[in-house]
Design a protein around this motif. Structure first.
Motif, PDB file in Angstrom:
ATOM      1  N   ALA A 123      42.761  35.430  45.023  1.00 23.55           N
ATOM      2  CA  ALA A 123      42.725  36.761  44.409  1.00 23.55           C
ATOM      3  C   ALA A 123      43.086  36.699  42.930  1.00 23.55           C
ATOM      4  O   ALA A 123      43.337  37.730  42.307  1.00 23.55           O
ATOM      5  CB  ALA A 123      43.681  37.700  45.144  1.00 23.55           C
ATOM      6  N   LYS A 124      43.074  35.473  42.376  1.00 23.28           N
ATOM      7  CA  LYS A 124      43.422  35.337  40.959  1.00 23.28           C
ATOM      8  C   LYS A 124      42.402  36.027  40.062  1.00 23.28           C
ATOM      9  O   LYS A 124      42.740  36.516  38.983  1.00 23.28           O
ATOM     10  CB  LYS A 124      43.540  33.861  40.594  1.00 23.28           C
ATOM     11  N   TRP A 125      41.159  36.083  40.526  1.00 22.86           N
ATOM     12  CA  TRP A 125      40.127  36.747  39.729  1.00 22.86           C
ATOM     13  C   TRP A 125      40.427  38.238  39.556  1.00 22.86           C
ATOM     14  O   TRP A 125      40.097  38.835  38.521  1.00 22.86           O
ATOM     15  CB  TRP A 125      38.752  36.556  40.376  1.00 22.86           C
ATOM     16  N   ILE A 126      41.095  38.821  40.569  1.00 18.16           N
ATOM     17  CA  ILE A 126      41.456  40.242  40.481  1.00 18.16           C
ATOM     18  C   ILE A 126      42.538  40.445  39.422  1.00 18.16           C
ATOM     19  O   ILE A 126      42.501  41.409  38.646  1.00 18.16           O
ATOM     20  CB  ILE A 126      41.924  40.765  41.851  1.00 18.16           C
ATOM     21  N   LEU A 127      43.500  39.525  39.367  1.00 18.32           N
ATOM     22  CA  LEU A 127      44.547  39.624  38.348  1.00 18.32           C
ATOM     23  C   LEU A 127      43.951  39.521  36.946  1.00 18.32           C
ATOM     24  O   LEU A 127      44.365  40.236  36.025  1.00 18.32           O
ATOM     25  CB  LEU A 127      45.592  38.526  38.559  1.00 18.32           C
ATOM     26  N   LYS A 128      42.961  38.639  36.789  1.00 17.66           N
ATOM     27  CA  LYS A 128      42.299  38.508  35.489  1.00 17.66           C
ATOM     28  C   LYS A 128      41.531  39.784  35.146  1.00 17.66           C
ATOM     29  O   LYS A 128      41.517  40.231  33.999  1.00 17.66           O
ATOM     30  CB  LYS A 128      41.352  37.307  35.504  1.00 17.66           C
ATOM     31  N   GLU A 129      40.904  40.370  36.168  1.00 17.21           N
ATOM     32  CA  GLU A 129      40.146  41.608  35.948  1.00 17.21           C
ATOM     33  C   GLU A 129      41.078  42.751  35.546  1.00 17.21           C
ATOM     34  O   GLU A 129      40.764  43.541  34.650  1.00 17.21           O
ATOM     35  CB  GLU A 129      39.390  41.970  37.231  1.00 17.21           C
ATOM     36  N   ILE A 130      42.228  42.834  36.195  1.00 16.71           N
ATOM     37  CA  ILE A 130      43.207  43.871  35.855  1.00 16.71           C
ATOM     38  C   ILE A 130      43.701  43.691  34.425  1.00 16.71           C
ATOM     39  O   ILE A 130      43.821  44.656  33.658  1.00 16.71           O
ATOM     40  CB  ILE A 130      44.401  43.831  36.836  1.00 16.71           C
ATOM     41  N   ALA A 131      43.994  42.453  34.041  1.00 18.73           N
ATOM     42  CA  ALA A 131      44.459  42.185  32.677  1.00 18.73           C
ATOM     43  C   ALA A 131      43.404  42.603  31.656  1.00 18.73           C
ATOM     44  O   ALA A 131      43.724  43.186  30.606  1.00 18.73           O
ATOM     45  CB  ALA A 131      44.792  40.706  32.523  1.00 18.73           C
ATOM     46  N   SER A 132      42.141  42.332  31.971  1.00 16.84           N
ATOM     47  CA  SER A 132      41.052  42.716  31.071  1.00 16.84           C
ATOM     48  C   SER A 132      40.929  44.238  30.970  1.00 16.84           C
ATOM     49  O   SER A 132      40.765  44.792  29.878  1.00 16.84           O
ATOM     50  CB  SER A 132      39.736  42.114  31.575  1.00 16.84           C
ATOM     51  N   ILE A 133      41.025  44.911  32.125  1.00 15.09           N
ATOM     52  CA  ILE A 133      40.930  46.375  32.147  1.00 15.09           C
ATOM     53  C   ILE A 133      42.060  47.005  31.339  1.00 15.09           C
ATOM     54  O   ILE A 133      41.843  47.930  30.544  1.00 15.09           O
ATOM     55  CB  ILE A 133      40.958  46.890  33.603  1.00 15.09           C
ATOM     56  N   GLU A 134      43.271  46.498  31.516  1.00 12.61           N
ATOM     57  CA  GLU A 134      44.418  47.054  30.802  1.00 12.61           C
ATOM     58  C   GLU A 134      44.264  46.898  29.290  1.00 12.61           C
ATOM     59  O   GLU A 134      44.609  47.795  28.519  1.00 12.61           O
ATOM     60  CB  GLU A 134      45.706  46.375  31.275  1.00 12.61           C
ATOM     61  N   GLU A 135      43.729  45.764  28.853  1.00 13.19           N
ATOM     62  CA  GLU A 135      43.536  45.532  27.422  1.00 13.19           C
ATOM     63  C   GLU A 135      42.467  46.468  26.859  1.00 13.19           C
ATOM     64  O   GLU A 135      42.640  47.065  25.786  1.00 13.19           O
ATOM     65  CB  GLU A 135      43.130  44.074  27.191  1.00 13.19           C
ATOM     66  N   LEU A 136      41.370  46.620  27.591  1.00 10.43           N
ATOM     67  CA  LEU A 136      40.292  47.503  27.138  1.00 10.43           C
ATOM     68  C   LEU A 136      40.743  48.964  27.122  1.00 10.43           C
ATOM     69  O   LEU A 136      40.374  49.727  26.229  1.00 10.43           O
ATOM     70  CB  LEU A 136      39.072  47.334  28.049  1.00 10.43           C
ATOM     71  N   ARG A 137      41.528  49.337  28.118  1.00 14.61           N
ATOM     72  CA  ARG A 137      42.020  50.718  28.178  1.00 14.61           C
ATOM     73  C   ARG A 137      42.879  51.056  26.968  1.00 14.61           C
ATOM     74  O   ARG A 137      42.761  52.130  26.380  1.00 14.61           O
ATOM     75  CB  ARG A 137      42.835  50.946  29.459  1.00 14.61           C
ATOM     76  N   LYS A 138      43.772  50.138  26.603  1.00  8.28           N
ATOM     77  CA  LYS A 138      44.664  50.386  25.473  1.00  8.28           C
ATOM     78  C   LYS A 138      43.881  50.584  24.181  1.00  8.28           C
ATOM     79  O   LYS A 138      44.228  51.429  23.351  1.00  8.28           O
ATOM     80  CB  LYS A 138      45.644  49.219  25.324  1.00  8.28           C
ATOM     81  N   ASN A 139      42.827  49.811  24.017  1.00  5.76           N
ATOM     82  CA  ASN A 139      42.015  49.952  22.808  1.00  5.76           C
ATOM     83  C   ASN A 139      41.250  51.269  22.795  1.00  5.76           C
ATOM     84  O   ASN A 139      41.058  51.884  21.743  1.00  5.76           O
ATOM     85  CB  ASN A 139      41.027  48.784  22.703  1.00  5.76           C
ATOM     86  N   GLU A 140      40.818  51.714  23.979  1.00  2.00           N
ATOM     87  CA  GLU A 140      40.002  52.925  24.056  1.00  2.00           C
ATOM     88  C   GLU A 140      40.832  54.198  23.953  1.00  2.00           C
ATOM     89  O   GLU A 140      40.422  55.163  23.298  1.00  2.00           O
ATOM     90  CB  GLU A 140      39.211  52.922  25.367  1.00  2.00           C
TER      91      GLU A 140
END
Length: 212
Positions: free
Chosen positions: A139-156
């Motif tokens: 499930a490591k891919w999910i953790l990477k996806e969450i990290a990516s989502i959180e970074e994109l959200r902060k910018n938006e």
């Protein structure tokens, strides 16, 4: 709101609501009491006309604590009941309304609510992913996806200037997070994502939780 009561009436309370009951005659000429409820937060002044209105002590205490004045008017004299030491709820509420009417404050308040919701969803997905990893599930891919989502959200989120933009932002990122949550739900529940109209057990439980 200024509320006026006159004639024969009873004023009582139910929780934080004022209940005014007035006698009426039904089709069989029997007396029935018709009640009207007034939320305390909406009441700024209570005016009683005449001497045939019964006011309970519970109502008097509640109005005093909320600093809502009571005027009793009769032919011979007027009586004013008020507590001069409390801050008026109506005054505080009026200031809050003024804040909400300010577009920048509306966006700021809405942003905090939405960020709290999305952060909670992200934390839930992250927790479930760690639990799967402990069981030996990849499930490591999910953790990477969450990290990516959180970074994109902060910018938006920093570029949003109006309520419509907030609505689109919430819908977009909620959908992505719910799609990740689907991976943890067994197939027999037929859960394919958040849909308030869906009748599957997961969506039904979520809708019920939102309702209460």
């Amino acid at each position: 709101m200024i509320f006026i009561v006159k004639g024969i009436a009873k004023i009582s309370k139910r929780g934080s609501t004022i209940v005014v009951s007035i006698p009426k005659r039904d089709s069989q000429r029997n007396i029935v009491w018709e009640s009207q409820s007034i939320p305390l937060l909406d009441l700024e002044l209570l005016i009683i006309v005449g001497s045939r209105v019964r006011l309970s002590s519970g109502v008097a205490l509640m109005l005093s604590e909320a600093n809502v004045p009571v005027i009793i008017h009769s032919r011979r004299s007027d009586c004013l009941l008020m507590n001069p030491f409390n801050v008026r709820i109506a005054e505080a509420r009026r200031k809050l309304y003024n804040i909400v009417e300010n577009p920048s404050w509306r966006v700021s308040i809405g942003r905090n609510f939405i960020e709290g919701k999305l952060s909670g969803l992200a934390n839930l997905v992250r927790y479930l992913a760690y639990k799967d990893i402990e069981k030996g599930i990849d499930a490591k891919w999910i953790l990477k996806e969450i990290a990516s989502i959180e970074e994109l959200r902060k910018n938006e989120i920093n570029n949003i200037r109006n309520v419509d933009g907030l609505r689109l932002y919430e819908a977009k990122w909620s959908k992505k997070l719910w799609e990740l949550l689907v991976t943890f739900v067994p197939n027999e529940y037929e859960f394919t994502g958040r849909d308030p109209k869906s009748k599957d057990p997961i969506n039904s439980a979520i809708s019920y939780a939102y309702a209460i």
